[in-house]
Scaffold this active site. Structure first.
Site, PDB file in Angstrom:
ATOM      1  N   VAL A  24      17.648  37.261  29.416  1.00 16.78           N
ATOM      2  CA  VAL A  24      18.123  38.347  30.270  1.00 16.78           C
ATOM      3  C   VAL A  24      16.995  39.303  30.621  1.00 16.78           C
ATOM      4  O   VAL A  24      16.814  39.692  31.782  1.00 16.78           O
ATOM      5  CB  VAL A  24      19.279  39.101  29.591  1.00 16.78           C
ATOM      6  CG1 VAL A  24      19.677  40.326  30.409  1.00 16.78           C
ATOM      7  CG2 VAL A  24      20.476  38.177  29.390  1.00 16.78           C
ATOM      8  N   SER A 116      28.448  40.930  25.794  1.00 19.34           N
ATOM      9  CA  SER A 116      28.826  39.526  25.932  1.00 19.34           C
ATOM     10  C   SER A 116      30.333  39.416  26.110  1.00 19.34           C
ATOM     11  O   SER A 116      31.093  40.273  25.645  1.00 19.34           O
ATOM     12  CB  SER A 116      28.390  38.752  24.682  1.00 19.34           C
ATOM     13  OG  SER A 116      29.028  37.494  24.595  1.00 19.34           O
ATOM     14  N   SER A 117      30.763  38.330  26.729  1.00 19.96           N
ATOM     15  CA  SER A 117      32.199  38.106  26.912  1.00 19.96           C
ATOM     16  C   SER A 117      32.910  37.817  25.596  1.00 19.96           C
ATOM     17  O   SER A 117      34.141  37.860  25.535  1.00 19.96           O
ATOM     18  CB  SER A 117      32.425  36.933  27.874  1.00 19.96           C
ATOM     19  OG  SER A 117      31.834  35.747  27.371  1.00 19.96           O
ATOM     20  N   CYS A 118      32.161  37.550  24.518  1.00 19.94           N
ATOM     21  CA  CYS A 118      32.793  37.258  23.229  1.00 19.94           C
ATOM     22  C   CYS A 118      33.416  38.502  22.601  1.00 19.94           C
ATOM     23  O   CYS A 118      34.064  38.413  21.548  1.00 19.94           O
ATOM     24  CB  CYS A 118      31.801  36.626  22.265  1.00 19.94           C
ATOM     25  SG  CYS A 118      30.556  37.750  21.642  1.00 19.94           S
ATOM     26  N   TYR A 145      28.789  38.643  15.795  1.00 20.68           N
ATOM     27  CA  TYR A 145      28.053  39.028  17.003  1.00 20.68           C
ATOM     28  C   TYR A 145      28.932  39.898  17.897  1.00 20.68           C
ATOM     29  O   TYR A 145      28.482  40.915  18.453  1.00 20.68           O
ATOM     30  CB  TYR A 145      27.602  37.780  17.756  1.00 20.68           C
ATOM     31  CG  TYR A 145      26.824  38.048  19.015  1.00 20.68           C
ATOM     32  CD1 TYR A 145      25.517  38.496  18.965  1.00 20.68           C
ATOM     33  CD2 TYR A 145      27.403  37.828  20.274  1.00 20.68           C
ATOM     34  CE1 TYR A 145      24.795  38.736  20.119  1.00 20.68           C
ATOM     35  CE2 TYR A 145      26.690  38.065  21.436  1.00 20.68           C
ATOM     36  CZ  TYR A 145      25.389  38.516  21.352  1.00 20.68           C
ATOM     37  OH  TYR A 145      24.678  38.762  22.501  1.00 20.68           O
ATOM     38  N   LYS A 149      28.376  43.824  19.300  1.00 18.18           N
ATOM     39  CA  LYS A 149      28.386  44.202  20.713  1.00 18.18           C
ATOM     40  C   LYS A 149      29.462  45.236  21.021  1.00 18.18           C
ATOM     41  O   LYS A 149      29.255  46.138  21.843  1.00 18.18           O
ATOM     42  CB  LYS A 149      28.558  42.953  21.592  1.00 18.18           C
ATOM     43  CG  LYS A 149      27.326  42.063  21.599  1.00 18.18           C
ATOM     44  CD  LYS A 149      26.128  42.807  22.139  1.00 18.18           C
ATOM     45  CE  LYS A 149      24.853  42.019  22.098  1.00 18.18           C
ATOM     46  NZ  LYS A 149      23.691  42.806  22.567  1.00 18.18           N
ATOM     47  N   LEU A 175      25.618  32.881  30.130  1.00 19.80           N
ATOM     48  CA  LEU A 175      24.426  32.922  30.975  1.00 19.80           C
ATOM     49  C   LEU A 175      23.571  31.677  30.808  1.00 19.80           C
ATOM     50  O   LEU A 175      23.597  31.018  29.767  1.00 19.80           O
ATOM     51  CB  LEU A 175      23.591  34.159  30.631  1.00 19.80           C
ATOM     52  CG  LEU A 175      24.289  35.502  30.807  1.00 19.80           C
ATOM     53  CD1 LEU A 175      23.437  36.616  30.187  1.00 19.80           C
ATOM     54  CD2 LEU A 175      24.548  35.782  32.280  1.00 19.80           C
ATOM     55  N   HIS A 188      22.890  27.658  23.375  1.00 19.56           N
ATOM     56  CA  HIS A 188      24.246  27.648  23.905  1.00 19.56           C
ATOM     57  C   HIS A 188      24.518  26.320  24.598  1.00 19.56           C
ATOM     58  O   HIS A 188      23.635  25.496  24.772  1.00 19.56           O
ATOM     59  CB  HIS A 188      24.445  28.819  24.865  1.00 19.56           C
ATOM     60  CG  HIS A 188      24.487  30.145  24.183  1.00 19.56           C
ATOM     61  ND1 HIS A 188      23.414  31.000  24.170  1.00 19.56           N
ATOM     62  CD2 HIS A 188      25.482  30.767  23.485  1.00 19.56           C
ATOM     63  CE1 HIS A 188      23.741  32.099  23.489  1.00 19.56           C
ATOM     64  NE2 HIS A 188      24.978  31.985  23.069  1.00 19.56           N
ATOM     65  N   TRP A 211      29.911  18.151  20.804  1.00 16.47           N
ATOM     66  CA  TRP A 211      30.851  18.835  19.910  1.00 16.47           C
ATOM     67  C   TRP A 211      32.178  19.105  20.596  1.00 16.47           C
ATOM     68  O   TRP A 211      32.238  19.427  21.786  1.00 16.47           O
ATOM     69  CB  TRP A 211      30.250  20.170  19.488  1.00 16.47           C
ATOM     70  CG  TRP A 211      29.408  20.082  18.253  1.00 16.47           C
ATOM     71  CD1 TRP A 211      28.619  19.045  17.882  1.00 16.47           C
ATOM     72  CD2 TRP A 211      29.265  21.067  17.234  1.00 16.47           C
ATOM     73  NE1 TRP A 211      27.984  19.322  16.703  1.00 16.47           N
ATOM     74  CE2 TRP A 211      28.365  20.556  16.275  1.00 16.47           C
ATOM     75  CE3 TRP A 211      29.806  22.331  17.040  1.00 16.47           C
ATOM     76  CZ2 TRP A 211      27.998  21.270  15.137  1.00 16.47           C
ATOM     77  CZ3 TRP A 211      29.437  23.047  15.899  1.00 16.47           C
ATOM     78  CH2 TRP A 211      28.548  22.519  14.956  1.00 16.47           C
ATOM     79  N   ARG A 218      34.910  27.246  30.518  1.00 13.14           N
ATOM     80  CA  ARG A 218      33.882  28.270  30.459  1.00 13.14           C
ATOM     81  C   ARG A 218      33.396  28.624  31.859  1.00 13.14           C
ATOM     82  O   ARG A 218      33.411  27.803  32.774  1.00 13.14           O
ATOM     83  CB  ARG A 218      32.686  27.808  29.616  1.00 13.14           C
ATOM     84  CG  ARG A 218      32.960  27.659  28.133  1.00 13.14           C
ATOM     85  CD  ARG A 218      33.195  28.994  27.464  1.00 13.14           C
ATOM     86  NE  ARG A 218      33.397  28.856  26.022  1.00 13.14           N
ATOM     87  CZ  ARG A 218      34.584  28.693  25.448  1.00 13.14           C
ATOM     88  NH1 ARG A 218      35.675  28.623  26.210  1.00 13.14           N
ATOM     89  NH2 ARG A 218      34.685  28.597  24.140  1.00 13.14           N
TER      90      ARG A 218
END
Length: 321
Positions: A24, A116-118, A145, A149, A175, A188, A211, A218
């Site tokens: 980023v 982050s979207s998480c 994480y 955030k 991203l 990722h 996996w 997504r």
């Protein structure tokens, strides 16, 4: 709170990009250069450890940035997050607190915190609206994480409330792009697929096992689009609520694998190890707020994967393991 009206940033004022060497941060660095910023400041982690509070304060005292983009973070995929939750929680909170405390101490006018979207609950309604924050349990595999955030968002809001500084937060979706982490164990899903399928093509493997089930959906945003959105927000938005940054559409991981396979030229079979975790079933961002501010993504996923693969091939010898 001090009255503030967003507008064009002064291209000659000192602008610190925390994490300018990362995915980023490097995209932001490129964007600022293209937009004519002439006093952009960056430090590598070896030059300035953002977990070192006295060092961070000394840096801010010396450089006195007017603007800050806080893009520095410890990041990783599902495996890394499951294996090192303490690191993801502790390191990210220390980075954020040190940078924001120093920025507040030395009067940084505009700060953009990137999350982050998480941050959203695992089973939140789709698409994810900003107001869904803290309405349910988080996804277990990246909870540490996400909590870090969320604490960053709350610190931005607290600084606005207590000190009246017009700081803002942006929460990007997944991203990808030049400068991504393509490591076998820490990356990722999209860069991991690019590397895995490129290596499988070179070995002429008959099949590749990925996996999970491939069913989760997504959304993917090219990092250059994110950088463009960040500058747009700094110049056009002021408010306590974080803003989602995404494209507003998604696809399954299985569809993504097929798209990557076609891009890298892998023609073997794609298999799925269903004993491995899928993560959140779906993470699609609601981008109505961002679009109402006059910004939409421009880089298509197909074009973005092609350009990212080209970057990967050009830089493969210098990539981290």
């Amino acid at each position: 709170m001090t009255a503030f009206t967003p507008g064009r940033l002064d291209r000659s004022s000192p602008f610190y990009v925390a994490g300018h060497g990362g995915l980023v941060g490097s995209a932001l660095w490129r964007k600022l250069a293209a937009e004519g910023f002439t006093n952009t400041i960056g430090r590598t982690s070896k030059e300035l450890d953002l977990k070192d509070r006295p060092a961070v304060f000394a840096f801010f005292e010396k450089e006195r940035p007017r603007y800050v983009a806080l893009a520095a973070a410890k990041v990783g995929g599902i495996l890394a997050n499951k294996t090192y939750p303490v690191d993801f929680l502790s390191e990210n909170i220390r980075i954020q607190v040190n940078v924001m405390d120093a920025a507040q101490e030395y009067g940084v006018e505009r700060l953009l915190f990137l999350g982050s979207s998480c941050i959203y609950p695992k089973l939140a309604p789709q698409p994810l609206k900003e107001e869904y924050l803290l309405t349910g349990p988080l996804e277990e595999t990246n909870e540490a994480y996400a909590i870090a955030k969320i604490s960053g968002i709350k610190q931005v809001q607290a600084v606005r409330q207590q000190y009246g500084l017009p700081w803002i937060s942006a929460m990007p979706t997944n991203l990808y792009g030049p400068g991504d982490n393509f490591s076998a164990n820490g990356s990722h899903v999209l860069p991991a697929l690019i590397r895995r399928l490129d290596e499988a093509r070179a070995r002429e493997d008959e099949s590749v096992t990925n996996w999970g089930t491939g069913a989760p959906r997504r959304e993917f945003l090219h990092v250059d689009d994110l950088a463009d959105a960040c500058l747009h927000l700094l110049e056009n938005y002021d408010g306590p609520q974080h803003v989602n940054v995404g494209v507003g559409s998604d696809l399954t991981i299985k569809e993504l694998a097929g798209l990557v396979a076609a891009t890298v030229g892998y023609q073997g079979a794609l298999a799925w190890d269903t004993t491995k975790p899928d993560g959140t079933p779906r993470k699609l961002m609601d981008v109505e707020k961002l679009e109402s501010l006059g910004w939409t993504a421009r880089i298509s996923l197909k074009d973005g994967i092609e350009s990212t693969y080209a970057w990967f091939k050009e830089n493969r010898n210098g990539l981290r393991d």
